[in-house]
Motif scaffolding. Structure first.
Motif, PDB file in Angstrom:
ATOM      1  N   TRP A  45       0.843  -1.210   0.000  1.00 17.32           N
ATOM      2  CA  TRP A  45       0.000   0.000   0.000  1.00 17.32           C
ATOM      3  C   TRP A  45       0.873   1.253   0.000  1.00 17.32           C
ATOM      4  O   TRP A  45       0.588   2.221  -0.727  1.00 17.32           O
ATOM      5  CB  TRP A  45      -0.909  -0.010   1.235  1.00 17.32           C
ATOM      6  N   TYR A  46       1.930   1.232   0.790  1.00 16.83           N
ATOM      7  CA  TYR A  46       2.783   2.401   0.937  1.00 16.83           C
ATOM      8  C   TYR A  46       3.438   2.794  -0.390  1.00 16.83           C
ATOM      9  O   TYR A  46       3.391   3.961  -0.793  1.00 16.83           O
ATOM     10  CB  TYR A  46       3.847   2.131   1.991  1.00 16.83           C
ATOM     11  N   VAL A  47       4.070   1.817  -1.060  1.00 23.24           N
ATOM     12  CA  VAL A  47       4.776   2.146  -2.302  1.00 23.24           C
ATOM     13  C   VAL A  47       3.788   2.483  -3.420  1.00 23.24           C
ATOM     14  O   VAL A  47       4.109   3.271  -4.318  1.00 23.24           O
ATOM     15  CB  VAL A  47       5.721   1.003  -2.736  1.00 23.24           C
ATOM     16  N   THR A  48       2.583   1.901  -3.380  1.00 24.13           N
ATOM     17  CA  THR A  48       1.572   2.242  -4.382  1.00 24.13           C
ATOM     18  C   THR A  48       1.058   3.667  -4.172  1.00 24.13           C
ATOM     19  O   THR A  48       0.824   4.404  -5.131  1.00 24.13           O
ATOM     20  CB  THR A  48       0.381   1.258  -4.323  1.00 24.13           C
ATOM     21  N   THR A  49       0.922   4.055  -2.910  1.00 23.13           N
ATOM     22  CA  THR A  49       0.380   5.376  -2.584  1.00 23.13           C
ATOM     23  C   THR A  49       1.417   6.488  -2.682  1.00 23.13           C
ATOM     24  O   THR A  49       1.151   7.562  -3.234  1.00 23.13           O
ATOM     25  CB  THR A  49      -0.224   5.371  -1.165  1.00 23.13           C
ATOM     26  N   PHE A  50       2.618   6.243  -2.158  1.00 24.60           N
ATOM     27  CA  PHE A  50       3.621   7.297  -2.047  1.00 24.60           C
ATOM     28  C   PHE A  50       4.807   7.125  -2.986  1.00 24.60           C
ATOM     29  O   PHE A  50       5.633   8.036  -3.103  1.00 24.60           O
ATOM     30  CB  PHE A  50       4.136   7.377  -0.605  1.00 24.60           C
ATOM     31  N   PHE A  52       8.351   5.132  -4.600  1.00 22.24           N
ATOM     32  CA  PHE A  52       9.594   4.574  -4.064  1.00 22.24           C
ATOM     33  C   PHE A  52      10.525   5.643  -3.496  1.00 22.24           C
ATOM     34  O   PHE A  52      11.301   5.376  -2.598  1.00 22.24           O
ATOM     35  CB  PHE A  52      10.335   3.789  -5.154  1.00 22.24           C
ATOM     36  N   GLU A  53      10.452   6.845  -4.036  1.00 23.68           N
ATOM     37  CA  GLU A  53      11.383   7.897  -3.620  1.00 23.68           C
ATOM     38  C   GLU A  53      10.810   8.655  -2.429  1.00 23.68           C
ATOM     39  O   GLU A  53      10.349   9.783  -2.523  1.00 23.68           O
ATOM     40  CB  GLU A  53      11.659   8.845  -4.794  1.00 23.68           C
ATOM     41  N   THR A  54      10.850   8.022  -1.270  1.00 24.25           N
ATOM     42  CA  THR A  54      10.382   8.631  -0.033  1.00 24.25           C
ATOM     43  C   THR A  54      11.465   8.476   1.029  1.00 24.25           C
ATOM     44  O   THR A  54      12.489   7.834   0.795  1.00 24.25           O
ATOM     45  CB  THR A  54       9.084   7.958   0.466  1.00 24.25           C
ATOM     46  N   VAL A  55      11.221   9.037   2.198  1.00 24.95           N
ATOM     47  CA  VAL A  55      12.178   8.917   3.296  1.00 24.95           C
ATOM     48  C   VAL A  55      12.397   7.454   3.662  1.00 24.95           C
ATOM     49  O   VAL A  55      13.518   7.016   3.958  1.00 24.95           O
ATOM     50  CB  VAL A  55      11.680   9.709   4.526  1.00 24.95           C
ATOM     51  N   ALA A  56      11.313   6.675   3.627  1.00 22.09           N
ATOM     52  CA  ALA A  56      11.404   5.245   3.953  1.00 22.09           C
ATOM     53  C   ALA A  56      11.826   4.399   2.762  1.00 22.09           C
ATOM     54  O   ALA A  56      11.910   3.171   2.873  1.00 22.09           O
ATOM     55  CB  ALA A  56      10.062   4.750   4.488  1.00 22.09           C
ATOM     56  N   LYS A  57      12.093   5.066   1.626  1.00 23.11           N
ATOM     57  CA  LYS A  57      12.435   4.363   0.384  1.00 23.11           C
ATOM     58  C   LYS A  57      11.319   3.382   0.006  1.00 23.11           C
ATOM     59  O   LYS A  57      10.146   3.702   0.123  1.00 23.11           O
ATOM     60  CB  LYS A  57      13.790   3.661   0.514  1.00 23.11           C
ATOM     61  N   ASP A  58      11.690   2.159  -0.420  1.00 21.21           N
ATOM     62  CA  ASP A  58      10.664   1.227  -0.899  1.00 21.21           C
ATOM     63  C   ASP A  58      10.294   0.169   0.135  1.00 21.21           C
ATOM     64  O   ASP A  58       9.537  -0.745  -0.163  1.00 21.21           O
ATOM     65  CB  ASP A  58      11.120   0.547  -2.191  1.00 21.21           C
ATOM     66  N   LEU A  59      10.810   0.281   1.353  1.00 24.22           N
ATOM     67  CA  LEU A  59      10.526  -0.707   2.412  1.00 24.22           C
ATOM     68  C   LEU A  59      10.743  -2.126   1.903  1.00 24.22           C
ATOM     69  O   LEU A  59       9.978  -3.038   2.208  1.00 24.22           O
ATOM     70  CB  LEU A  59       9.085  -0.543   2.919  1.00 24.22           C
ATOM     71  N   ARG A  60      11.808  -2.300   1.139  1.00 25.58           N
ATOM     72  CA  ARG A  60      12.039  -3.573   0.458  1.00 25.58           C
ATOM     73  C   ARG A  60      12.047  -4.764   1.400  1.00 25.58           C
ATOM     74  O   ARG A  60      11.594  -5.855   1.044  1.00 25.58           O
ATOM     75  CB  ARG A  60      13.377  -3.512  -0.289  1.00 25.58           C
TER      76      ARG A  60
END
Length: 244
Positions: A45-50, A52-60
């Protein structure tokens, strides 16, 4: 000392020993599985909404569709736990004169192998050679499912007498857990291959498919471990493992 003793055979267990209650351990496994599944779904949900280029990156490391990540590590741990519980079950069958002790023993290396494969992704080394050599695509895009399906079929035939000899409840739970795990590992892998080739790796249909696949595998492995704990409890009573 590790003993597979029924509470009835151990009326007075010293307070200094460590006792594992199957119901409590099974509940803990289900809770842990729910956390891992929730974390994986949150990541998608996170990577779909926000993006990959976020503070948390892609939460791989929470991703379902990746190796060396929390879901894969956790599944590997569940399978290793099942191998340990199978060792206890095999020992109990041998001591108690139960049926098919060899079948219990042979399951131990099978689950150790599954645990190692889940952690390392060894099965993936055959994908590219088979795909290129047989010109596969669609449902067979992840070509390892071909030898995988053959091995599962042979395994099922070999273990049919063992399953039929199990108590009804244990048999039902083993079959259900196997259907969940294999349905995810092989069935949804095939569906995912078809959706990937049709819509692409970043498409919503493929993302849903690999999420369902991993959830089915985790739930199947959890159910099998819980089923083993239940089997040992019914066979030996409330205290399954007594260690001092």
């Amino acid at each position: 000392m590790v003993d597979l003793a029924a509470s009835a055979r151990q009326p007075a267990v010293p307070e200094s020993v460590f006792r594992v209650r199957p119901r409590s351990l099974a509940a803990s496994l289900w809770a842990a599985s729910a956390v891992v599944v929730f974390a994986g779904l949150f990541r998608e949900w996170y990577v779909t909404t926000f993006g990959f280029e976020t503070v948390a990156k892609d939460l791989r490391h929470l991703a379902f569709n990746a190796e060396y990540c929390l879901p894969a590590w956790y599944s590997s741990l569940l399978l290793a736990l099942s191998a340990m519980l199978l060792a206890f079950a095999a020992l109990s069958e041998k001591r108690g004169g139960g049926s098919h002790p060899l079948h219990w023993l042979l399951l131990i290396p099978v689950f150790i192998g599954l645990s190692i494969d889940e952690a390392t992704g060894v099965h993936e080394v055959v994908i590219e050679p088979l795909r290129s050599g047989l010109d596969l695509g669609g449902f067979l895009y992840f070509a390892w499912i071909i030898p995988g399906a053959v091995l599962v079929g042979l395994f099922g035939l070999f273990y049919l007498p063992f399953l039929l000899a199990l108590p009804a409840r244990t048999r039902f739970m083993f079959i259900l857990s196997g259907a969940l795990y294999v349905g995810g590992a092989l069935g949804m892998e095939a569906v995912g291959g078809k959706l990937l080739t049709a819509y692409g790796e970043t498409s919503l249909p493929y993302q849903v498919a690999f999420c369902v696949e991993e959830i089915m595998e985790i739930m199947g492995a959890t159910l099998f471990a819980a089923s083993l704990l239940g089997h040992l409890k019914r066979r030996f009573g409330g205290t399954v493992l007594v260690m001092s």
